[in-house]
Design a protein around this motif. Structure first.
Motif, PDB file in Angstrom:
ATOM      1  N   LEU A  58      22.869  35.613  29.108  1.00 51.12           N
ATOM      2  CA  LEU A  58      24.375  35.782  28.937  1.00 51.12           C
ATOM      3  C   LEU A  58      25.076  35.353  27.897  1.00 51.12           C
ATOM      4  O   LEU A  58      24.888  33.932  27.618  1.00 51.12           O
ATOM      5  CB  LEU A  58      24.982  35.687  30.143  1.00 51.12           C
ATOM      6  N   SER A  59      25.351  36.235  27.100  1.00 50.86           N
ATOM      7  CA  SER A  59      26.332  35.850  25.931  1.00 50.86           C
ATOM      8  C   SER A  59      27.500  35.230  26.352  1.00 50.86           C
ATOM      9  O   SER A  59      28.406  35.949  27.013  1.00 50.86           O
ATOM     10  CB  SER A  59      26.433  36.965  24.679  1.00 50.86           C
ATOM     11  N   PRO A  60      27.910  34.040  25.771  1.00 49.95           N
ATOM     12  CA  PRO A  60      29.114  33.414  26.250  1.00 49.95           C
ATOM     13  C   PRO A  60      30.505  34.570  25.737  1.00 49.95           C
ATOM     14  O   PRO A  60      30.430  34.751  24.762  1.00 49.95           O
ATOM     15  CB  PRO A  60      29.271  32.120  25.487  1.00 49.95           C
ATOM     16  N   GLY A  61      31.266  34.551  26.748  1.00 50.56           N
ATOM     17  CA  GLY A  61      32.601  35.295  26.345  1.00 50.56           C
ATOM     18  C   GLY A  61      32.203  36.856  26.281  1.00 50.56           C
ATOM     19  O   GLY A  61      33.356  37.513  26.295  1.00 50.56           O
ATOM     20  N   GLU A  62      30.986  37.356  26.199  1.00 49.91           N
ATOM     21  CA  GLU A  62      30.863  38.647  26.086  1.00 49.91           C
ATOM     22  C   GLU A  62      30.768  39.492  27.664  1.00 49.91           C
ATOM     23  O   GLU A  62      30.054  38.923  28.306  1.00 49.91           O
ATOM     24  CB  GLU A  62      29.548  39.227  25.367  1.00 49.91           C
ATOM     25  N   PRO A  63      31.435  40.518  27.847  1.00 60.90           N
ATOM     26  CA  PRO A  63      31.498  41.109  29.151  1.00 60.90           C
ATOM     27  C   PRO A  63      30.159  41.901  29.312  1.00 60.90           C
ATOM     28  O   PRO A  63      29.321  42.244  28.466  1.00 60.90           O
ATOM     29  CB  PRO A  63      32.393  42.278  29.154  1.00 60.90           C
ATOM     30  N   VAL A  64      29.680  41.829  30.574  1.00 55.61           N
ATOM     31  CA  VAL A  64      28.348  42.005  30.933  1.00 55.61           C
ATOM     32  C   VAL A  64      28.013  42.861  31.940  1.00 55.61           C
ATOM     33  O   VAL A  64      29.191  42.967  33.089  1.00 55.61           O
ATOM     34  CB  VAL A  64      27.434  41.030  31.335  1.00 55.61           C
ATOM     35  N   THR A  65      27.393  44.012  31.939  1.00 54.50           N
ATOM     36  CA  THR A  65      27.294  45.055  32.896  1.00 54.50           C
ATOM     37  C   THR A  65      25.718  44.741  33.231  1.00 54.50           C
ATOM     38  O   THR A  65      25.023  44.863  32.580  1.00 54.50           O
ATOM     39  CB  THR A  65      27.394  46.497  32.585  1.00 54.50           C
ATOM     40  N   ILE A  66      25.429  44.713  34.737  1.00 55.59           N
ATOM     41  CA  ILE A  66      24.220  44.402  34.989  1.00 55.59           C
ATOM     42  C   ILE A  66      23.656  45.873  36.087  1.00 55.59           C
ATOM     43  O   ILE A  66      24.365  46.031  36.887  1.00 55.59           O
ATOM     44  CB  ILE A  66      24.011  43.254  35.984  1.00 55.59           C
ATOM     45  N   ILE A  67      22.653  46.145  35.653  1.00 54.68           N
ATOM     46  CA  ILE A  67      22.042  47.197  36.593  1.00 54.68           C
ATOM     47  C   ILE A  67      20.745  46.579  37.316  1.00 54.68           C
ATOM     48  O   ILE A  67      20.004  45.943  36.749  1.00 54.68           O
ATOM     49  CB  ILE A  67      21.238  48.454  35.848  1.00 54.68           C
ATOM     50  N   GLY A  68      20.909  46.432  38.784  1.00 56.42           N
ATOM     51  CA  GLY A  68      19.814  45.754  39.313  1.00 56.42           C
ATOM     52  C   GLY A  68      19.456  46.641  40.241  1.00 56.42           C
ATOM     53  O   GLY A  68      20.092  47.313  41.175  1.00 56.42           O
ATOM     54  N   ARG A 150      33.273  37.355  45.136  1.00 53.25           N
ATOM     55  CA  ARG A 150      34.071  37.495  43.897  1.00 53.25           C
ATOM     56  C   ARG A 150      34.149  39.154  43.854  1.00 53.25           C
ATOM     57  O   ARG A 150      32.842  39.651  43.833  1.00 53.25           O
ATOM     58  CB  ARG A 150      33.397  36.862  42.899  1.00 53.25           C
ATOM     59  N   PRO A 151      35.319  39.743  43.725  1.00 54.65           N
ATOM     60  CA  PRO A 151      35.493  40.945  43.573  1.00 54.65           C
ATOM     61  C   PRO A 151      35.017  41.395  42.030  1.00 54.65           C
ATOM     62  O   PRO A 151      35.476  41.042  41.202  1.00 54.65           O
ATOM     63  CB  PRO A 151      36.842  41.383  43.730  1.00 54.65           C
ATOM     64  N   VAL A 152      34.019  42.535  42.278  1.00 61.11           N
ATOM     65  CA  VAL A 152      33.563  42.854  41.051  1.00 61.11           C
ATOM     66  C   VAL A 152      33.226  44.411  41.059  1.00 61.11           C
ATOM     67  O   VAL A 152      32.529  44.858  42.277  1.00 61.11           O
ATOM     68  CB  VAL A 152      31.980  42.499  40.565  1.00 61.11           C
ATOM     69  N   PRO A 153      33.862  45.390  40.148  1.00 61.80           N
ATOM     70  CA  PRO A 153      33.478  46.754  40.411  1.00 61.80           C
ATOM     71  C   PRO A 153      32.016  47.184  40.526  1.00 61.80           C
ATOM     72  O   PRO A 153      31.214  46.461  39.788  1.00 61.80           O
ATOM     73  CB  PRO A 153      34.122  47.107  38.991  1.00 61.80           C
ATOM     74  N   THR A 154      31.722  47.529  41.685  1.00 57.58           N
ATOM     75  CA  THR A 154      30.152  47.987  41.768  1.00 57.58           C
ATOM     76  C   THR A 154      29.938  49.318  42.450  1.00 57.58           C
ATOM     77  O   THR A 154      30.581  49.746  43.310  1.00 57.58           O
ATOM     78  CB  THR A 154      29.876  46.959  43.024  1.00 57.58           C
ATOM     79  N   LEU A 155      28.934  50.080  41.923  1.00 55.58           N
ATOM     80  CA  LEU A 155      28.607  51.175  42.385  1.00 55.58           C
ATOM     81  C   LEU A 155      27.130  50.697  43.066  1.00 55.58           C
ATOM     82  O   LEU A 155      26.146  50.333  42.451  1.00 55.58           O
ATOM     83  CB  LEU A 155      28.431  52.236  41.109  1.00 55.58           C
TER      84      LEU A 155
END
Length: 162
Positions: A58-68, A150-155
């Protein structure tokens, strides 16, 4: 925005889903990082190791989207819990409650695994049985998915047979 794809248990970055997403991201001119969660050592695989491996990417300070996918989805959820830069998740049949679903299905194999410390697991990319340490189960049992708060927008895409 950083994008990551996390493959499932006993799979790899060469899986059909991983390659599909890689190709779609490439068509859009986006970079998709697909780490090998086996790290060349399936025997010592644990959820904790996967979380640490991906956290280091993970890049510090950069937002991340994870597909798992499957176990990668479970890993993604724990990463989102611990790392605020994970801003959204796209989970494909996430392996929530993996221990309570998978371990009982092993039946007598589970007891032998406890005794010997080794379970032979079919690895889809290797196309053969590979040994897995009992440390995988011990580590997994330390995680309680109810602690994911933690609430995280999730699909979530989850099929009837998943």
């Amino acid at each position: 925005m950083q994008y990551l794809y996390l493959h499932g248990f006993a799979s790899s970055p060469r899986s059909g889903k991983a390659q599909y997403f890689r190709d779609r991201f490439e068509e859009l001119g986006q970079s998709l990082l697909i780490p090998d969660l086996n790290q060349g050592d399936f025997f010592h695989l644990t959820l904790s190791r996967q979380i640490a491996q991906v956290a280091a990417l993970l890049s510090p300070g950069e937002p991340v989207t994870i597909i798992g996918s499957s176990f990668g989805g479970l890993t993604a959820a724990w990463l989102a819990e611990k790392h605020p830069q994970v801003v959204q998740l796209f989970l494909l049949a996430p392996a929530f409650e993996f221990a309570s679903h998978w371990l009982p299905r092993l039946g007598n194999q589970y007891h032998r695994w406890q005794e010997t410390g080794v379970l032979e697991v079919y690895h889809y990319t290797a196309e053969r049985l590979l040994p897995l340490s009992y440390d995988f189960a011990k580590d997994l049992l330390a995680y309680d998915d109810r602690q994911l708060q933690r609430p995280v927008p999730t699909l979530i895409f989850h099929g009837l047979q998943d």
